[in-house]
Design a protein around this motif. Structure first.
Motif, PDB file in Angstrom:
ATOM      1  N   GLY A   1       1.396   5.636  -0.508  1.00 34.22           N
ATOM      2  CA  GLY A   1       0.786   6.957  -0.506  1.00 34.22           C
ATOM      3  C   GLY A   1       1.510   7.786  -1.538  1.00 34.22           C
ATOM      4  O   GLY A   1       2.523   7.369  -2.097  1.00 34.22           O
ATOM      5  N   LEU A   2       0.998   8.939  -1.819  1.00 30.06           N
ATOM      6  CA  LEU A   2       1.649   9.810  -2.782  1.00 30.06           C
ATOM      7  C   LEU A   2       2.986  10.274  -2.222  1.00 30.06           C
ATOM      8  O   LEU A   2       3.068  10.778  -1.104  1.00 30.06           O
TER       9      LEU A   2
ATOM     10  N   GLN B   1       1.252   1.773 -10.400  1.00 28.71           N
ATOM     11  CA  GLN B   1       0.393   2.007  -9.238  1.00 28.71           C
ATOM     12  C   GLN B   1      -1.062   1.970  -9.678  1.00 28.71           C
ATOM     13  O   GLN B   1      -1.390   2.428 -10.776  1.00 28.71           O
TER      14      GLN B   1
ATOM     15  N   THR C   1       0.886  -1.157   0.000  1.00 29.32           N
ATOM     16  CA  THR C   1       0.000   0.000   0.000  1.00 29.32           C
ATOM     17  C   THR C   1       0.919   1.201   0.000  1.00 29.32           C
ATOM     18  O   THR C   1       1.918   1.232   0.712  1.00 29.32           O
TER      19      THR C   1
ATOM     20  N   VAL D   1      -5.244   2.438  -8.049  1.00 25.75           N
ATOM     21  CA  VAL D   1      -6.086   2.901  -6.947  1.00 25.75           C
ATOM     22  C   VAL D   1      -7.376   2.110  -6.992  1.00 25.75           C
ATOM     23  O   VAL D   1      -8.079   2.110  -8.009  1.00 25.75           O
ATOM     24  N   THR D   2      -7.688   1.421  -5.904  1.00 28.00           N
ATOM     25  CA  THR D   2      -8.938   0.671  -5.867  1.00 28.00           C
ATOM     26  C   THR D   2     -10.099   1.652  -5.690  1.00 28.00           C
ATOM     27  O   THR D   2      -9.982   2.628  -4.951  1.00 28.00           O
TER      28      THR D   2
ATOM     29  N   GLU E   1     -10.273   2.197  -2.015  1.00 31.03           N
ATOM     30  CA  GLU E   1      -9.753   3.561  -1.888  1.00 31.03           C
ATOM     31  C   GLU E   1      -8.303   3.609  -1.390  1.00 31.03           C
ATOM     32  O   GLU E   1      -7.928   4.522  -0.675  1.00 31.03           O
ATOM     33  N   TYR E   2      -7.496   2.627  -1.775  1.00 33.50           N
ATOM     34  CA  TYR E   2      -6.071   2.624  -1.443  1.00 33.50           C
ATOM     35  C   TYR E   2      -5.257   2.628  -2.729  1.00 33.50           C
ATOM     36  O   TYR E   2      -5.719   2.195  -3.777  1.00 33.50           O
ATOM     37  N   ILE E   3      -4.018   3.076  -2.606  1.00 31.94           N
ATOM     38  CA  ILE E   3      -3.069   3.038  -3.716  1.00 31.94           C
ATOM     39  C   ILE E   3      -2.185   1.810  -3.502  1.00 31.94           C
ATOM     40  O   ILE E   3      -1.680   1.590  -2.396  1.00 31.94           O
ATOM     41  N   TYR E   4      -2.002   1.019  -4.563  1.00 27.82           N
ATOM     42  CA  TYR E   4      -1.219  -0.216  -4.462  1.00 27.82           C
ATOM     43  C   TYR E   4      -0.133  -0.258  -5.529  1.00 27.82           C
ATOM     44  O   TYR E   4      -0.282   0.311  -6.609  1.00 27.82           O
ATOM     45  N   GLN E   5       0.931  -0.963  -5.186  1.00 30.36           N
ATOM     46  CA  GLN E   5       2.012  -1.242  -6.121  1.00 30.36           C
ATOM     47  C   GLN E   5       2.594  -2.601  -5.729  1.00 30.36           C
ATOM     48  O   GLN E   5       2.495  -3.011  -4.571  1.00 30.36           O
TER      49      GLN E   5
ATOM     50  N   ARG F   1     -13.768   3.217  -4.614  1.00 35.24           N
ATOM     51  CA  ARG F   1     -14.532   3.163  -3.369  1.00 35.24           C
ATOM     52  C   ARG F   1     -15.789   2.325  -3.577  1.00 35.24           C
ATOM     53  O   ARG F   1     -16.253   2.143  -4.697  1.00 35.24           O
TER      54      ARG F   1
END
Length: 155
Positions: free
Chosen positions: A50-51, A102, A48, A104-105, A78-82, A107
């Motif tokens: 973040g920017l 990256q 997970t 983003v799931t 609503e998370y950013i994944y890589q 919402r």
């Protein structure tokens, strides 16, 4: 024309399937496989992120041999994944080979209210192929069906 089975590229891709499911696929070039040597197990990590900040390992999977895709289930909306694909050295240090894009799931939303469906009847004039509500004389046909109504929802 048949598509090639391999493109001899190094790539790792993440794709959103649902708000709680991420699909990943990868390919290692022949040269990358040769440099790894035989029998070295690969691991896939999901972070997970973040920017502009480092990631936190959410999941790590020891991949079965000959695997080139994986589904991550029960991830958070609503998370950013890589992701990273790599291996462990004998001393226990992880060496990433590939890093993914990256994603983003989305919402999840709950819809309030009850879905309503309206019955719709349309008269079609056979001689002109136009929808009309005029006379129902000769040369007309009916189409009947249902149409849903969008309901307001909370974000």
């Amino acid at each position: 024309m048949e598509l090639p089975r391999h493109y001899n590229e190094n790539r790792l891709v993440l794709m959103i399937q649902e708000p709680t499911v991420i699909f990943s696929y990868w390919e290692l070039s022949r040269g990358q496989w040769e440099s790894l040597g035989e029998g070295r197990p690969l691991f896939l990590r999901l972070y997970t992120t973040g920017l502009n900040q480092g990631g936190t390992i959410l999941m790590e999977v020891s991949l079965p041999p000959f695997t080139n895709d994986w589904y991550f289930r029960d991830v958070f909306p609503e998370y950013i994944y890589q992701a990273e694909l790599g291996y462990y050295e004998p001393k226990g240090e992880f060496y990433p080979l590939l890093r993914s894009n990256q994603v983003v799931t989305p919402r999840t939303r709950t819809v309030e209210g009850v879905a309503r469906f309206l019955k719709v009847e349309t008269v079609i004039r056979v001689d002109t192929d136009e929808d009309t509500v005029e006379d129902e004389g000769e040369g007309t046909a009916f189409w009947g069906g249902y149409s849903s109504v969008d309901l307001p929802h909370k974000s």
